[in-house]
Motif scaffolding. Structure first.
Motif, PDB file in Angstrom:
ATOM      1  N   ASP A  10       0.814  -1.218   0.000  1.00  0.00           N
ATOM      2  CA  ASP A  10       0.000   0.000   0.000  1.00  0.00           C
ATOM      3  C   ASP A  10       0.849   1.270   0.000  1.00  0.00           C
ATOM      4  OD1 ASP A  10      -2.304  -1.559   0.085  1.00  0.00           O
ATOM      5  OD2 ASP A  10      -2.354  -1.553   2.278  1.00  0.00           O
ATOM      6  N   ALA A  11       2.142   1.155   0.234  1.00  0.00           N
ATOM      7  CA  ALA A  11       3.032   2.310   0.308  1.00  0.00           C
ATOM      8  C   ALA A  11       3.560   2.653  -1.086  1.00  0.00           C
ATOM      9  CB  ALA A  11       4.192   2.020   1.247  1.00  0.00           C
ATOM     10  N   VAL A  12       3.605   3.942  -1.373  1.00  0.00           N
ATOM     11  CA  VAL A  12       4.056   4.411  -2.683  1.00  0.00           C
ATOM     12  C   VAL A  12       5.263   5.328  -2.497  1.00  0.00           C
ATOM     13  CG1 VAL A  12       3.402   5.755  -4.726  1.00  0.00           C
ATOM     14  CG2 VAL A  12       1.709   4.277  -3.602  1.00  0.00           C
ATOM     15  N   GLU A  13       6.328   5.070  -3.232  1.00  0.00           N
ATOM     16  CA  GLU A  13       7.511   5.924  -3.178  1.00  0.00           C
ATOM     17  C   GLU A  13       7.240   7.228  -3.918  1.00  0.00           C
ATOM     18  OE1 GLU A  13      12.022   4.854  -3.629  1.00  0.00           O
ATOM     19  OE2 GLU A  13      11.241   5.365  -5.619  1.00  0.00           O
ATOM     20  N   PHE A  14       7.716   8.337  -3.348  1.00  0.00           N
ATOM     21  CA  PHE A  14       7.571   9.632  -4.015  1.00  0.00           C
ATOM     22  C   PHE A  14       8.863  10.430  -3.869  1.00  0.00           C
ATOM     23  CE2 PHE A  14       5.941   9.998   0.300  1.00  0.00           C
ATOM     24  CZ  PHE A  14       6.516  11.164   0.778  1.00  0.00           C
ATOM     25  N   PRO A  15       9.187  11.234  -4.883  1.00  0.00           N
ATOM     26  CA  PRO A  15      10.379  12.076  -4.809  1.00  0.00           C
ATOM     27  C   PRO A  15      10.098  13.293  -3.924  1.00  0.00           C
ATOM     28  CG  PRO A  15       9.258  12.452  -6.874  1.00  0.00           C
ATOM     29  CD  PRO A  15       8.507  11.353  -6.176  1.00  0.00           C
ATOM     30  N   THR A  16      11.141  13.823  -3.301  1.00  0.00           N
ATOM     31  CA  THR A  16      10.995  15.014  -2.471  1.00  0.00           C
ATOM     32  C   THR A  16      11.902  16.131  -2.973  1.00  0.00           C
ATOM     33  OG1 THR A  16      12.788  14.517  -0.933  1.00  0.00           O
ATOM     34  CG2 THR A  16      10.623  13.508  -0.468  1.00  0.00           C
ATOM     35  N   ALA A  17      11.604  17.353  -2.570  1.00  0.00           N
ATOM     36  CA  ALA A  17      12.446  18.504  -2.897  1.00  0.00           C
ATOM     37  C   ALA A  17      13.796  18.399  -2.199  1.00  0.00           C
ATOM     38  CB  ALA A  17      11.737  19.796  -2.491  1.00  0.00           C
ATOM     39  N   GLU A  18      13.872  17.545  -1.200  1.00  0.00           N
ATOM     40  CA  GLU A  18      15.110  17.330  -0.445  1.00  0.00           C
ATOM     41  C   GLU A  18      16.146  16.548  -1.254  1.00  0.00           C
ATOM     42  OE1 GLU A  18      16.390  14.875   3.533  1.00  0.00           O
ATOM     43  OE2 GLU A  18      14.329  15.558   3.387  1.00  0.00           O
ATOM     44  N   ARG A  19      15.742  16.002  -2.401  1.00  0.00           N
ATOM     45  CA  ARG A  19      16.590  15.222  -3.306  1.00  0.00           C
ATOM     46  C   ARG A  19      16.717  13.762  -2.890  1.00  0.00           C
ATOM     47  NH1 ARG A  19      19.856  20.354  -3.692  1.00  0.00           N
ATOM     48  NH2 ARG A  19      21.234  19.591  -2.067  1.00  0.00           N
ATOM     49  N   CYS A  20      15.649  13.220  -2.319  1.00  0.00           N
ATOM     50  CA  CYS A  20      15.608  11.794  -2.032  1.00  0.00           C
ATOM     51  C   CYS A  20      14.211  11.280  -2.347  1.00  0.00           C
ATOM     52  CB  CYS A  20      16.001  11.490  -0.585  1.00  0.00           C
ATOM     53  SG  CYS A  20      14.838  12.046   0.656  1.00  0.00           S
ATOM     54  N   HIS A  21      14.024   9.987  -2.222  1.00  0.00           N
ATOM     55  CA  HIS A  21      12.743   9.340  -2.487  1.00  0.00           C
ATOM     56  C   HIS A  21      12.272   8.708  -1.177  1.00  0.00           C
ATOM     57  CE1 HIS A  21      13.497   9.727  -6.826  1.00  0.00           C
ATOM     58  NE2 HIS A  21      14.760   9.504  -6.472  1.00  0.00           N
ATOM     59  N   ILE A  22      11.008   8.912  -0.852  1.00  0.00           N
ATOM     60  CA  ILE A  22      10.463   8.448   0.426  1.00  0.00           C
ATOM     61  C   ILE A  22       9.307   7.485   0.199  1.00  0.00           C
ATOM     62  CG2 ILE A  22       9.189   9.175   2.513  1.00  0.00           C
ATOM     63  CD1 ILE A  22      12.117   9.992   2.616  1.00  0.00           C
ATOM     64  N   THR A  23       9.278   6.425   0.992  1.00  0.00           N
ATOM     65  CA  THR A  23       8.133   5.524   1.063  1.00  0.00           C
ATOM     66  C   THR A  23       7.708   5.492   2.524  1.00  0.00           C
ATOM     67  OG1 THR A  23       9.060   4.157  -0.714  1.00  0.00           O
ATOM     68  CG2 THR A  23       7.268   3.206   0.581  1.00  0.00           C
ATOM     69  N   GLU A  24       6.522   6.016   2.801  1.00  0.00           N
ATOM     70  CA  GLU A  24       6.006   6.031   4.182  1.00  0.00           C
ATOM     71  C   GLU A  24       5.508   4.634   4.539  1.00  0.00           C
ATOM     72  OE1 GLU A  24       6.155   8.298   6.415  1.00  0.00           O
ATOM     73  OE2 GLU A  24       6.235  10.240   5.411  1.00  0.00           O
ATOM     74  N   TRP A  25       6.201   3.949   5.415  1.00  0.00           N
ATOM     75  CA  TRP A  25       5.782   2.616   5.848  1.00  0.00           C
ATOM     76  C   TRP A  25       4.771   2.710   6.978  1.00  0.00           C
ATOM     77  CZ3 TRP A  25      10.722  -0.960   6.039  1.00  0.00           C
ATOM     78  CH2 TRP A  25      11.140  -1.210   4.730  1.00  0.00           C
ATOM     79  N   SER A  26       4.922   3.718   7.836  1.00  0.00           N
ATOM     80  CA  SER A  26       3.984   3.908   8.950  1.00  0.00           C
ATOM     81  C   SER A  26       4.024   5.370   9.352  1.00  0.00           C
ATOM     82  CB  SER A  26       4.366   3.021  10.137  1.00  0.00           C
ATOM     83  OG  SER A  26       3.491   3.261  11.229  1.00  0.00           O
ATOM     84  N   ASN A  27       2.969   6.092   9.063  1.00  0.00           N
ATOM     85  CA  ASN A  27       2.854   7.490   9.464  1.00  0.00           C
ATOM     86  C   ASN A  27       1.373   7.828   9.476  1.00  0.00           C
ATOM     87  OD1 ASN A  27       3.032  10.178  10.030  1.00  0.00           O
ATOM     88  ND2 ASN A  27       4.545  10.633   8.461  1.00  0.00           N
ATOM     89  N   THR A  28       0.767   7.685  10.647  1.00  0.00           N
ATOM     90  CA  THR A  28      -0.678   7.807  10.742  1.00  0.00           C
ATOM     91  C   THR A  28      -1.101   8.445  12.058  1.00  0.00           C
ATOM     92  OG1 THR A  28      -2.735   6.535  10.818  1.00  0.00           O
ATOM     93  CG2 THR A  28      -0.761   5.398  11.522  1.00  0.00           C
TER      94      THR A  28
END
Length: 126
Positions: A10-28
């Protein structure tokens, strides 16, 4: 908080302005005391200088090689198994010094919220 299983599917990787890619595994909202994200930095990339106000971060290096800079800590080489402790509000960045992706878990307490992120390069020449 209720018992739950959060699926990586269910987690989707997204690019950030910080210059990395993030996949939120648990943030609710259901678990406000902590968040877990998988971060990926491509070879040759250094993230922007930034800090997270009111949130302690821990980077758990999973794959790759990097150089972390955090607060007064001299630049340090990091690799799989290393844990970087980053106090709340501490200026930080990480560079991928290897030939493959640098991946790590960013474990935040309390949980990461975008409004707490501060880009330090906007008014800085660091």
């Amino acid at each position: 908080m209720k018992a739950a299983v959060l699926s990586a599917a269910d987690a989707v990787e997204f690019p950030t302005a910080e210059r990395c890619h993030i996949t939120e595994w648990s943030n609710t909202d259901a678990d406000p005391v902590m968040s877990i994200a998988r971060a990926r930095v491509e070879p040759g990339v250094t993230t922007r200088w930034h800090r997270v106000v009111g949130t302690v971060e821990r980077y758990v290096i999973l794959e790759g090689r990097g150089r972390v800079e955090a607060g007064e800590l001299p630049p340090r080489e990091v690799g799989p198994g290393d844990v970087v402790l980053i106090p709340a509000g501490c200026p930080q960045r990480i560079a991928n010094t290897g030939q493959s992706d640098l991946t790590f878990l960013a474990i935040c307490t309390p949980r990461f919220r975008p409004g707490l992120y501060e880009d330090l390069e906007a008014d800085s020449t660091r």
